[in-house]
Design a protein around this motif. Sequence first.
Motif, PDB file in Angstrom:
ATOM      1  N   SER A 190       1.313  -0.614  -0.212  1.00 19.50           N
ATOM      2  CA  SER A 190       0.254   0.225  -0.101  1.00 19.50           C
ATOM      3  C   SER A 190       0.974   1.146  -0.083  1.00 19.50           C
ATOM      4  O   SER A 190       0.929   2.657  -0.813  1.00 19.50           O
ATOM      5  N   LEU A 191       2.022   1.632   0.649  1.00 23.97           N
ATOM      6  CA  LEU A 191       2.500   2.636   0.905  1.00 23.97           C
ATOM      7  C   LEU A 191       3.466   1.917  -0.469  1.00 23.97           C
ATOM      8  O   LEU A 191       4.086   3.597  -1.512  1.00 23.97           O
ATOM      9  N   ARG A 192       3.869   1.249  -0.593  1.00 18.16           N
ATOM     10  CA  ARG A 192       4.186   1.576  -1.979  1.00 18.16           C
ATOM     11  C   ARG A 192       3.816   2.160  -3.742  1.00 18.16           C
ATOM     12  O   ARG A 192       4.592   3.241  -4.217  1.00 18.16           O
ATOM     13  N   ASP A 193       2.424   1.622  -3.376  1.00 14.99           N
ATOM     14  CA  ASP A 193       1.263   2.266  -4.504  1.00 14.99           C
ATOM     15  C   ASP A 193       1.395   3.629  -3.970  1.00 14.99           C
ATOM     16  O   ASP A 193       0.534   3.957  -4.929  1.00 14.99           O
ATOM     17  N   ASN A 194       1.192   4.116  -2.890  1.00 17.78           N
ATOM     18  CA  ASN A 194       0.120   5.752  -2.884  1.00 17.78           C
ATOM     19  C   ASN A 194       2.179   6.198  -2.595  1.00 17.78           C
ATOM     20  O   ASN A 194       1.489   7.925  -1.879  1.00 17.78           O
ATOM     21  N   GLY A 195       3.058   6.125  -2.664  1.00 22.50           N
ATOM     22  CA  GLY A 195       4.131   6.292  -2.677  1.00 22.50           C
ATOM     23  C   GLY A 195       4.491   7.169  -1.188  1.00 22.50           C
ATOM     24  O   GLY A 195       4.962   8.176  -0.731  1.00 22.50           O
ATOM     25  N   GLY A 196       4.309   5.883  -0.044  1.00 25.94           N
ATOM     26  CA  GLY A 196       3.725   6.011   1.336  1.00 25.94           C
ATOM     27  C   GLY A 196       5.579   6.088   2.104  1.00 25.94           C
ATOM     28  O   GLY A 196       6.118   5.522   1.207  1.00 25.94           O
ATOM     29  N   ASN A 198       8.839   4.837   3.585  1.00 29.70           N
ATOM     30  CA  ASN A 198       9.697   3.244   4.173  1.00 29.70           C
ATOM     31  C   ASN A 198       8.220   1.954   3.834  1.00 29.70           C
ATOM     32  O   ASN A 198       8.336   1.291   3.909  1.00 29.70           O
ATOM     33  N   PRO A 199       8.338   2.100   2.655  1.00 25.22           N
ATOM     34  CA  PRO A 199       7.385   0.365   2.579  1.00 25.22           C
ATOM     35  C   PRO A 199       8.433  -0.572   2.486  1.00 25.22           C
ATOM     36  O   PRO A 199       8.079  -1.180   3.609  1.00 25.22           O
ATOM     37  N   ALA A 200       9.511  -0.795   2.296  1.00 27.69           N
ATOM     38  CA  ALA A 200      10.148  -1.466   2.565  1.00 27.69           C
ATOM     39  C   ALA A 200      11.014  -1.761   4.567  1.00 27.69           C
ATOM     40  O   ALA A 200      10.878  -3.378   4.447  1.00 27.69           O
ATOM     41  N   THR A 276      14.825   4.632  -4.066  1.00 23.35           N
ATOM     42  CA  THR A 276      14.238   4.348  -5.712  1.00 23.35           C
ATOM     43  C   THR A 276      13.082   3.508  -5.515  1.00 23.35           C
ATOM     44  O   THR A 276      13.591   1.970  -5.016  1.00 23.35           O
ATOM     45  N   PRO A 277      12.292   4.081  -6.293  1.00 30.60           N
ATOM     46  CA  PRO A 277      10.985   3.106  -6.822  1.00 30.60           C
ATOM     47  C   PRO A 277      11.219   1.905  -6.824  1.00 30.60           C
ATOM     48  O   PRO A 277      11.090   1.101  -6.378  1.00 30.60           O
ATOM     49  N   ILE A 278      12.384   2.049  -7.841  1.00 35.35           N
ATOM     50  CA  ILE A 278      13.175   0.612  -8.405  1.00 35.35           C
ATOM     51  C   ILE A 278      13.312  -0.391  -6.909  1.00 35.35           C
ATOM     52  O   ILE A 278      13.315  -1.605  -7.192  1.00 35.35           O
ATOM     53  N   GLN A 279      14.297   0.355  -6.436  1.00 32.58           N
ATOM     54  CA  GLN A 279      14.938  -0.744  -5.228  1.00 32.58           C
ATOM     55  C   GLN A 279      13.844  -1.126  -4.012  1.00 32.58           C
ATOM     56  O   GLN A 279      14.277  -2.140  -3.404  1.00 32.58           O
ATOM     57  N   THR A 280      12.528  -0.615  -4.001  1.00 33.02           N
ATOM     58  CA  THR A 280      11.874  -1.071  -3.291  1.00 33.02           C
ATOM     59  C   THR A 280      10.976  -1.893  -4.189  1.00 33.02           C
ATOM     60  O   THR A 280      10.769  -2.889  -2.871  1.00 33.02           O
ATOM     61  N   SER A 281      10.648  -2.187  -4.344  1.00 31.84           N
ATOM     62  CA  SER A 281      10.001  -2.864  -5.720  1.00 31.84           C
ATOM     63  C   SER A 281      11.095  -3.883  -5.771  1.00 31.84           C
ATOM     64  O   SER A 281       9.822  -4.997  -5.182  1.00 31.84           O
ATOM     65  N   TRP A 282      12.174  -4.461  -5.123  1.00 34.06           N
ATOM     66  CA  TRP A 282      12.837  -5.514  -5.457  1.00 34.06           C
ATOM     67  C   TRP A 282      13.389  -5.759  -3.644  1.00 34.06           C
ATOM     68  O   TRP A 282      13.348  -6.955  -3.397  1.00 34.06           O
TER      69      TRP A 282
END
Length: 298
Positions: A190-196, A198-200, A276-282
């Motif tokens: 959820s945090l990743r998807d809405n730009g919140g 510390n998603p990781a 970064t967004p890519i690092q977060t998804s990883w």
Amino acid sequence: MSAGTPCFANRVRGHDPLSTVPRDSIERLLGSTAVFLKRDLFQPLMSGYDFMRFSAMNELVVEAHDATSIALGRQGLFRYTRHLIDDDDCYADDALAYLTNIKVPAVERLSFVELLLASARPRFGPRLAAIEDKVAGLLSANALPIIYRDGQFEPSDGPAVEQAVHDPFWDLVSHARWDNVRTDMRQALSLRDNGGPNPALYAARALESTLKIVSSGKGWLTGRERGAANVIDTLVSSKNGRFIEPWEAEMLKRFFADVRNPDAHGAGADPQPKLTPIQTSWAIEFCMISIKSLLRRG
């Protein structure tokens, strides 16, 4: 649904996954959704008695309408007739017109679908699964970058990642034993998807919970462990039969040291660490894959 993210539009606020999707693809999806909801959701609720023909249907629409209005902070989504005597009022027509209203943002209309299905769950019970499968199938058929899982629309990382990473992960953590793992991973997404923020960090919490549950289930925790690294030591210990190999243990420890810990502690006067967004998804996928690997070992 959690109180903080009650509908799809709120969960993707600031990062609309449909913003780059051609309008005709979105409208085709919502048009098809309106057709099958009329047939499979509303029509089965019609009564054979004229005096209450639309009562159950109207109750469902009002409940979903009001829930979505509250979630979106709206006074209302659409007008529906509230006559006290006329038995021919059918609010389903108003609901279906709303779903195909191109002036309304797609994420808000999908939020209504989401909460409409949630309101239908107590009324339909297990029969609702077939309707939800249809929703998921329409998303796939229209190649939209979202999926429908566990009663919620979510941004999709693509069919390959969904099939190889996400779907097996959610299947493995479906038992109540893994409630904290599911909660933290959903928060990470959820945090990743809405730009919140510390998603990781939440994905790492899910992974750490898994490590603790696995080690505790094997009877290896001593109670003296001070962090994830100590729990990992119980899993790699030769005394415990090397549940994981040393190279796996090292990789997990590096993740907690280099990815989780900088976010978990105050930065002092230094700049706040930010992936970064890519690092977060990883990082999220790393945690999912690691959890899958641990649980599949039994």
